[in-house]
Design a protein around this motif. Structure first.
Motif, PDB file in Angstrom:
ATOM      1  N   LEU A 145     -17.348   6.699   7.964  1.00  0.00           N
ATOM      2  CA  LEU A 145     -18.028   5.994   6.898  1.00  0.00           C
ATOM      3  C   LEU A 145     -16.927   6.372   5.918  1.00  0.00           C
ATOM      4  CD1 LEU A 145     -21.560   7.349   6.858  1.00  0.00           C
ATOM      5  CD2 LEU A 145     -20.594   5.406   7.669  1.00  0.00           C
ATOM      6  N   MET A 146     -15.858   7.415   5.903  1.00  0.00           N
ATOM      7  CA  MET A 146     -14.997   7.557   4.886  1.00  0.00           C
ATOM      8  C   MET A 146     -13.902   6.365   4.786  1.00  0.00           C
ATOM      9  SD  MET A 146     -14.686  11.641   4.902  1.00  0.00           S
ATOM     10  CE  MET A 146     -13.651  11.809   3.796  1.00  0.00           C
ATOM     11  N   THR A 147     -14.117   5.267   4.398  1.00  0.00           N
ATOM     12  CA  THR A 147     -13.277   3.992   4.487  1.00  0.00           C
ATOM     13  C   THR A 147     -12.623   3.532   3.195  1.00  0.00           C
ATOM     14  OG1 THR A 147     -15.417   2.587   4.264  1.00  0.00           O
ATOM     15  CG2 THR A 147     -14.832   3.282   6.424  1.00  0.00           C
ATOM     16  N   ARG A 148     -12.761   4.585   2.436  1.00  0.00           N
ATOM     17  CA  ARG A 148     -11.905   4.115   0.965  1.00  0.00           C
ATOM     18  C   ARG A 148     -10.608   3.889   0.997  1.00  0.00           C
ATOM     19  NH1 ARG A 148     -14.104   7.492  -3.706  1.00  0.00           N
ATOM     20  NH2 ARG A 148     -13.929   8.832  -2.071  1.00  0.00           N
ATOM     21  N   ILE A 149      -9.929   2.833   0.326  1.00  0.00           N
ATOM     22  CA  ILE A 149      -8.273   2.752   0.348  1.00  0.00           C
ATOM     23  C   ILE A 149      -8.208   3.365  -1.129  1.00  0.00           C
ATOM     24  CG2 ILE A 149      -6.462   1.665  -0.049  1.00  0.00           C
ATOM     25  CD1 ILE A 149      -7.456  -0.339   2.008  1.00  0.00           C
ATOM     26  N   LEU A 150      -7.680   4.564  -1.528  1.00  0.00           N
ATOM     27  CA  LEU A 150      -7.882   5.392  -2.652  1.00  0.00           C
ATOM     28  C   LEU A 150      -6.767   4.814  -3.581  1.00  0.00           C
ATOM     29  CD1 LEU A 150      -8.439   8.832  -1.154  1.00  0.00           C
ATOM     30  CD2 LEU A 150     -10.244   7.438  -2.163  1.00  0.00           C
ATOM     31  N   GLU A 151      -5.566   4.360  -3.178  1.00  0.00           N
ATOM     32  CA  GLU A 151      -4.462   3.993  -3.938  1.00  0.00           C
ATOM     33  C   GLU A 151      -3.653   3.131  -3.290  1.00  0.00           C
ATOM     34  OE1 GLU A 151      -1.803   7.034  -5.297  1.00  0.00           O
ATOM     35  OE2 GLU A 151      -3.521   8.542  -5.513  1.00  0.00           O
ATOM     36  N   ILE A 152      -3.129   2.059  -3.797  1.00  0.00           N
ATOM     37  CA  ILE A 152      -2.167   1.249  -3.265  1.00  0.00           C
ATOM     38  C   ILE A 152      -0.889   1.103  -4.402  1.00  0.00           C
ATOM     39  CG2 ILE A 152      -1.313  -1.061  -2.547  1.00  0.00           C
ATOM     40  CD1 ILE A 152      -4.099  -1.664  -1.513  1.00  0.00           C
ATOM     41  N   ASN A 153       0.322   1.671  -4.113  1.00  0.00           N
ATOM     42  CA  ASN A 153       1.259   1.785  -5.194  1.00  0.00           C
ATOM     43  C   ASN A 153       2.226   0.958  -4.850  1.00  0.00           C
ATOM     44  OD1 ASN A 153      -0.162   4.113  -6.499  1.00  0.00           O
ATOM     45  ND2 ASN A 153       0.323   5.045  -4.330  1.00  0.00           N
ATOM     46  N   PRO A 154       2.374  -0.520  -5.243  1.00  0.00           N
ATOM     47  CA  PRO A 154       3.107  -1.478  -4.630  1.00  0.00           C
ATOM     48  C   PRO A 154       4.821  -1.120  -5.061  1.00  0.00           C
ATOM     49  CG  PRO A 154       1.468  -2.417  -6.128  1.00  0.00           C
ATOM     50  CD  PRO A 154       1.381  -0.919  -6.284  1.00  0.00           C
ATOM     51  N   ASP A 155       4.961  -0.402  -6.347  1.00  0.00           N
ATOM     52  CA  ASP A 155       6.433  -0.029  -6.446  1.00  0.00           C
ATOM     53  C   ASP A 155       6.913   1.179  -5.664  1.00  0.00           C
ATOM     54  OD1 ASP A 155       7.206  -2.177  -8.073  1.00  0.00           O
ATOM     55  OD2 ASP A 155       6.466  -1.036  -9.953  1.00  0.00           O
ATOM     56  N   ASP A 156       5.774   2.195  -5.507  1.00  0.00           N
ATOM     57  CA  ASP A 156       6.119   3.534  -4.876  1.00  0.00           C
ATOM     58  C   ASP A 156       6.197   2.997  -3.251  1.00  0.00           C
ATOM     59  OD1 ASP A 156       6.193   5.004  -7.018  1.00  0.00           O
ATOM     60  OD2 ASP A 156       4.149   5.620  -6.598  1.00  0.00           O
ATOM     61  N   GLU A 157       5.622   1.956  -2.700  1.00  0.00           N
ATOM     62  CA  GLU A 157       5.647   1.187  -1.470  1.00  0.00           C
ATOM     63  C   GLU A 157       4.791   2.612  -0.591  1.00  0.00           C
ATOM     64  OE1 GLU A 157       9.628   0.894  -0.647  1.00  0.00           O
ATOM     65  OE2 GLU A 157       9.634  -0.625  -2.410  1.00  0.00           O
ATOM     66  N   THR A 158       3.672   3.020  -1.315  1.00  0.00           N
ATOM     67  CA  THR A 158       2.906   3.935  -0.335  1.00  0.00           C
ATOM     68  C   THR A 158       1.392   3.475  -0.673  1.00  0.00           C
ATOM     69  OG1 THR A 158       2.835   5.366  -2.494  1.00  0.00           O
ATOM     70  CG2 THR A 158       4.447   5.898  -0.987  1.00  0.00           C
ATOM     71  N   ALA A 159       0.508   4.190   0.141  1.00  0.00           N
ATOM     72  CA  ALA A 159      -0.958   3.992   0.010  1.00  0.00           C
ATOM     73  C   ALA A 159      -1.597   5.133   0.279  1.00  0.00           C
ATOM     74  CB  ALA A 159      -1.516   2.972   0.689  1.00  0.00           C
ATOM     75  N   VAL A 160      -2.715   5.600  -0.371  1.00  0.00           N
ATOM     76  CA  VAL A 160      -3.753   6.830   0.202  1.00  0.00           C
ATOM     77  C   VAL A 160      -5.026   6.371   0.594  1.00  0.00           C
ATOM     78  CG1 VAL A 160      -4.308   9.001  -0.796  1.00  0.00           C
ATOM     79  CG2 VAL A 160      -2.381   8.079  -1.726  1.00  0.00           C
ATOM     80  N   VAL A 161      -5.299   6.904   1.872  1.00  0.00           N
ATOM     81  CA  VAL A 161      -6.408   6.160   2.295  1.00  0.00           C
ATOM     82  C   VAL A 161      -7.398   7.405   3.059  1.00  0.00           C
ATOM     83  CG1 VAL A 161      -5.368   3.996   2.972  1.00  0.00           C
ATOM     84  CG2 VAL A 161      -5.621   5.887   4.736  1.00  0.00           C
ATOM     85  N   GLU A 162      -8.660   7.175   3.163  1.00  0.00           N
ATOM     86  CA  GLU A 162      -9.509   8.035   3.865  1.00  0.00           C
ATOM     87  C   GLU A 162      -9.322   7.681   5.132  1.00  0.00           C
ATOM     88  OE1 GLU A 162     -13.062   9.156   0.397  1.00  0.00           O
ATOM     89  OE2 GLU A 162     -13.616   7.207   1.851  1.00  0.00           O
ATOM     90  N   PRO A 163      -9.909   8.660   6.053  1.00  0.00           N
ATOM     91  CA  PRO A 163      -9.512   8.837   7.424  1.00  0.00           C
ATOM     92  C   PRO A 163     -10.222   7.509   8.232  1.00  0.00           C
ATOM     93  CG  PRO A 163     -10.888  10.517   6.919  1.00  0.00           C
ATOM     94  CD  PRO A 163     -10.374  10.032   5.638  1.00  0.00           C
ATOM     95  N   GLY A 164     -11.337   7.161   7.858  1.00  0.00           N
ATOM     96  CA  GLY A 164     -11.950   6.142   8.369  1.00  0.00           C
ATOM     97  C   GLY A 164     -11.632   4.604   8.036  1.00  0.00           C
ATOM     98  N   VAL A 165     -10.373   4.468   7.242  1.00  0.00           N
ATOM     99  CA  VAL A 165     -10.026   3.293   6.975  1.00  0.00           C
ATOM    100  C   VAL A 165      -9.369   2.473   8.510  1.00  0.00           C
ATOM    101  CG1 VAL A 165      -8.281   1.635   5.714  1.00  0.00           C
ATOM    102  CG2 VAL A 165      -9.731   3.476   4.648  1.00  0.00           C
ATOM    103  N   VAL A 166      -9.828   1.420   8.438  1.00  0.00           N
ATOM    104  CA  VAL A 166      -9.384   0.531  10.020  1.00  0.00           C
ATOM    105  C   VAL A 166      -7.983   0.177   9.591  1.00  0.00           C
ATOM    106  CG1 VAL A 166      -9.690  -1.494  11.268  1.00  0.00           C
ATOM    107  CG2 VAL A 166     -11.655   0.199  10.614  1.00  0.00           C
ATOM    108  N   ASN A 167      -7.017   0.453  10.558  1.00  0.00           N
ATOM    109  CA  ASN A 167      -5.759   0.139  10.527  1.00  0.00           C
ATOM    110  C   ASN A 167      -5.559  -1.311   9.883  1.00  0.00           C
ATOM    111  OD1 ASN A 167      -3.056  -1.050  11.598  1.00  0.00           O
ATOM    112  ND2 ASN A 167      -2.773   0.917  12.371  1.00  0.00           N
ATOM    113  N   ALA A 168      -6.261  -2.229  10.342  1.00  0.00           N
ATOM    114  CA  ALA A 168      -6.019  -3.697  10.065  1.00  0.00           C
ATOM    115  C   ALA A 168      -6.497  -3.903   8.688  1.00  0.00           C
ATOM    116  CB  ALA A 168      -6.586  -4.756  11.156  1.00  0.00           C
ATOM    117  N   ALA A 169      -7.611  -3.053   8.099  1.00  0.00           N
ATOM    118  CA  ALA A 169      -7.962  -3.273   6.757  1.00  0.00           C
ATOM    119  C   ALA A 169      -6.893  -2.903   5.795  1.00  0.00           C
ATOM    120  CB  ALA A 169      -9.176  -2.073   6.775  1.00  0.00           C
ATOM    121  N   LEU A 170      -5.909  -1.885   6.264  1.00  0.00           N
ATOM    122  CA  LEU A 170      -4.976  -1.436   5.333  1.00  0.00           C
ATOM    123  C   LEU A 170      -3.955  -2.308   5.294  1.00  0.00           C
ATOM    124  CD1 LEU A 170      -3.531   0.384   3.288  1.00  0.00           C
ATOM    125  CD2 LEU A 170      -2.433   1.627   5.240  1.00  0.00           C
ATOM    126  N   ASN A 171      -3.590  -3.039   6.285  1.00  0.00           N
ATOM    127  CA  ASN A 171      -2.863  -3.965   6.346  1.00  0.00           C
ATOM    128  C   ASN A 171      -3.327  -5.398   5.698  1.00  0.00           C
ATOM    129  OD1 ASN A 171      -0.269  -3.904   7.705  1.00  0.00           O
ATOM    130  ND2 ASN A 171      -1.249  -2.969   9.359  1.00  0.00           N
TER     131      ASN A 171
END
Lengths: 456, 456
Positions: free
Chosen positions: A93-119
């Motif tokens: 249930l912990m499916t939030r993408i907390l940050e996407i930082n396009p310039d840093d080229e990083t993201a912060v996600v909760e553990p339940g985020v599905v791989n394809a969802a981040l992509n």
């Protein structure tokens, strides 16, 4: 064994999050790996937040209850199998993408985020999360990190560990810590992030992941090459290596895998060759690299797809799903050995000889660019225990042989519960002992997924 | 304090390998980092074999003597500085390349092999060892692994950890163990190889390294771009990132660095701009990638080198040696912070403001693709202790500022002895405690490079 009052305590602490329904206990009792010792958990907790996870672990520490954390349950080594008296801690249930930082080229996600969802979420920024296990459409990034999952693209982009910068981890006593750094480089202190990655929930519960993203390639080329047999296709892998061309994906499928795909999808792959080698290049050099690969494989007598063939792309998708939704059991086991690349040809020949000797069925796919093979051995269920024994013998022999060639028992799936019997074949007693001591540092009460990942 | 009989014991065990000459004690007493607490070792041992290293550690365990292992002594954080009563264990004589496996794309080396020597040895096979610290012509691979060294090419190829597959390690009690695997992928058990990498000799002595090699690029293109000032050049770094082009090398030099290079080499760089951005692309897409980078930087108003300019290549070489053979001391300190890429511009501006406020000199080079900066702060020696205090204030502020921006105190040089005072600024008490406990697992007597790398 956990008593009723402890369980009521848990329900009081996390109202609405705890289930003891028979259906839940059963469906959360295992992942997709073979089950050696069937067991049901006493409860399933679906955590909704980091605070929930902390509460579960504080409770588990108080009551000395084993906690098995899991994401989608897509693992194939039994790392999330229930053990008697355990609680399953689901992070789905912990499916939030907390940050996407396009310039840093990083993201912060909760553990339940599905791989394809981040992509999907980062593609619009011209970015991708590179690790792509075949389960990428349903497996979670938390689970990917817990097993240090591989995938197809690691030939070029590395495994999960290579994309993880920092982790938020809840320790056995409920303490929340952060390892690593938000920067691409960082060498302050010991590499606890790498230690945690692949530790299969035995050192802590991963509740937040900071990942490095890569550039989504604008150009992608795919080459499909049919070979007479598996051995000659494996030789093609070496030839591409000798040409010093780095594909993003390099996959090898044997004849039985082609037959299985034909059966499932109505294709005619097996008729066209005894083995299929799929190479994908990406980036600014993709066209030139694909051309080079085509030339190398044509030189070996392969039947190579035309430049720009749509079918080659479709075959990559088929390959991604070649495992299908097969769930392993005691009559069918998918392996995950890896060998040095130079040993691929010999190992493949040895596997075929072994299957024939032990009278078991065999099909093989390989992340060939990494020397990582997934042989699946199976026998007919109706043949009963004797066939099971033959299967076990073939599995043991295939693992022993991989080790003899300088390989490993697991390239990307993890040890989990199922492969612990082979771990001491690979690792010396002192190495096993050091790992057990590290486990004690993080988990003195042995409540974090005990009986998995290491041998103590 | 070690007694004379213990020292005689060591000389008996390792005849001809132990030196107590004043010259050796002095020259092995430090690396290139600033010395906070000058100290001489009691002896220097030049090990010739794994067995020698085991003997030293068995002896050290018996007599409770601190052992500081080192390669070339090229570190810049004081990780190899002597402490009172310690023995220096030099691995510089262990220079054999034990294996080169062109098909496996791996090599096995002793720790004293110089980085450049391995690259020379594998180039004929179309391979390279990617990590290339600026010291690559004299630093050893053992030292590179002990510090998880970075370098210029890590923008594309990753840091040392990403090229290390397996390690032979002598533990504190003299036991020889092997971590990791010879295959590209492998997830059996905890990642002890990554744990050991960057542990600066505090968990064991690295006596053998199995590395993954990469393909030597056939095509390399270099772009040199002069900007008005450092801030606009830093903006160029972000713009290249936004174009989603991955250079192999992306280096940023400020005006004072250009002036220093002009002074050392008779060039006229500073006259041509206030800052220089150097980008190198490699591989099949190198030409197209370089063209893209040129277009992006021209669009920002930079003065960009012509396509194929020899000077651009020469500038990369100059940059590699921009640290020269400066040895840091208490009047001149090179930093190694890293920040998320989006913070580069702001951090660079903050550094310049700080230098002016504290009246210290500043020059900056950066592995800009990784957000890893090397500001060097200095004051005039003749200004004495007051100037030193200003220097310290500037250093502290620069580190604090990097952390505030989400950065780290050390991107690639390691904590060593010198940066321990800042480690607790970055890492929480629980993280520090976990590391101290891991240290105790590996080194219960605290004889392996005590007082370095972590805070206990």
């Amino acid at each position: 064994m956990i008593d009723a009052s402890a369980l009521r305590d848990l329900e009081d602490i996390l109202p609405g999050r705890v289930s003891t329904s028979a259906a839940d206990l059963t469906s959360y009792s295992r992942d997709q790996g073979p089950v050696l010792e069937p067991a049901l958990p006493v409860a399933v907790v679906r955590a909704g937040s980091v605070a929930d996870v902390q509460e579960v672990l504080r409770w588990a520490t108080r009551h000395r209850v084993p906690v098995i954390s899991r994401g989608a349950g897509s693992g194939v080594s039994g790392g999330a199998h229930a053990t008697t008296g355990s609680v399953i801690l689901s992070l789905e249930l912990m499916t939030r993408i907390l940050e996407i930082n396009p310039d840093d080229e990083t993201a912060v996600v909760e553990p339940g985020v599905v791989n394809a969802a981040l992509n999907d979420a980062v593609a619009g920024h011209g970015l991708m999360y590179a690790p792509d296990p075949a389960s990428y459409r349903w497996s979670t990034i938390g689970g990917n990190v817990a097993t240090n999952a591989g995938g197809l693209r690691c030939a070029k982009y590395g495994v999960t560990r290579d994309s993880v910068l920092a982790l938020d981890v809840v320790l056995a006593d409920g303490t929340l810590v952060r390892t690593g750094h938000r920067t691409f480089k960082g060498v302050a202190g010991y590499d606890l992030t790498a230690l945690m990655t692949g530790s299969e929930g035995t050192l802590g519960v991963i509740v937040g992941i900071t990942v490095r993203l890569r550039y989504l390639p604008t150009s992608v080329h795919t080459v499909a090459a049919f070979f007479e047999d598996f051995t000659s296709a494996a030789a093609g892998v070496l030839a591409i290596g000798r040409a010093r061309v780095q594909p993003a994906i390099l996959e090898l499928l044997d004849g039985n895998t082609l037959e299985a795909l034909d059966g499932a999808h109505g294709s005619d792959l097996r008729r066209r060759g005894g083995s299929l080698l799929l190479a994908r290049t990406d980036g600014y050099g993709a066209a030139a690299e694909a051309e080079q690969i085509r030339a190398v494989l044509l030189g070996l007598g392969a039947r190579v797809s035309d430049e720009g063939s749509e079918e080659a792309d479709r075959l990559i998708d088929l390959r991604r799903h070649s495992r299908g939704d097969e769930v392993d059991d005691l009559y069918r086991v998918g392996e995950d050995v890896a060998v040095p690349k130079s040993q691929l040809v010999g190992y493949v020949a040895a596997l075929e000889a072994m299957a024939s000797r032990h009278q078991v069925q065999l099909k093989v796919v390989a992340h060939a660019g990494d020397g990582n093979l997934h042989p699946t051995f199976w026998v007919e269920r109706r043949e009963g225990p004797q066939a099971q024994e033959r299967l076990e013998s073939a599995l043991d022999e295939s693992v022993r042989c991989a080790l003899d060639l300088g390989g490993t028992i697991t390239g990307e799936h993890g040890v989990g519960q199922y492969k612990r019997r082979w771990l001491a074949w690979e690792q010396a007693p002192k190495i096993l002992a050091l790992q057990a001591e590290i486990k004690r540092v993080f988990d003195p009460l042995d409540i974090l997924n005990p009986g998995k990942a290491i041998v103590s």
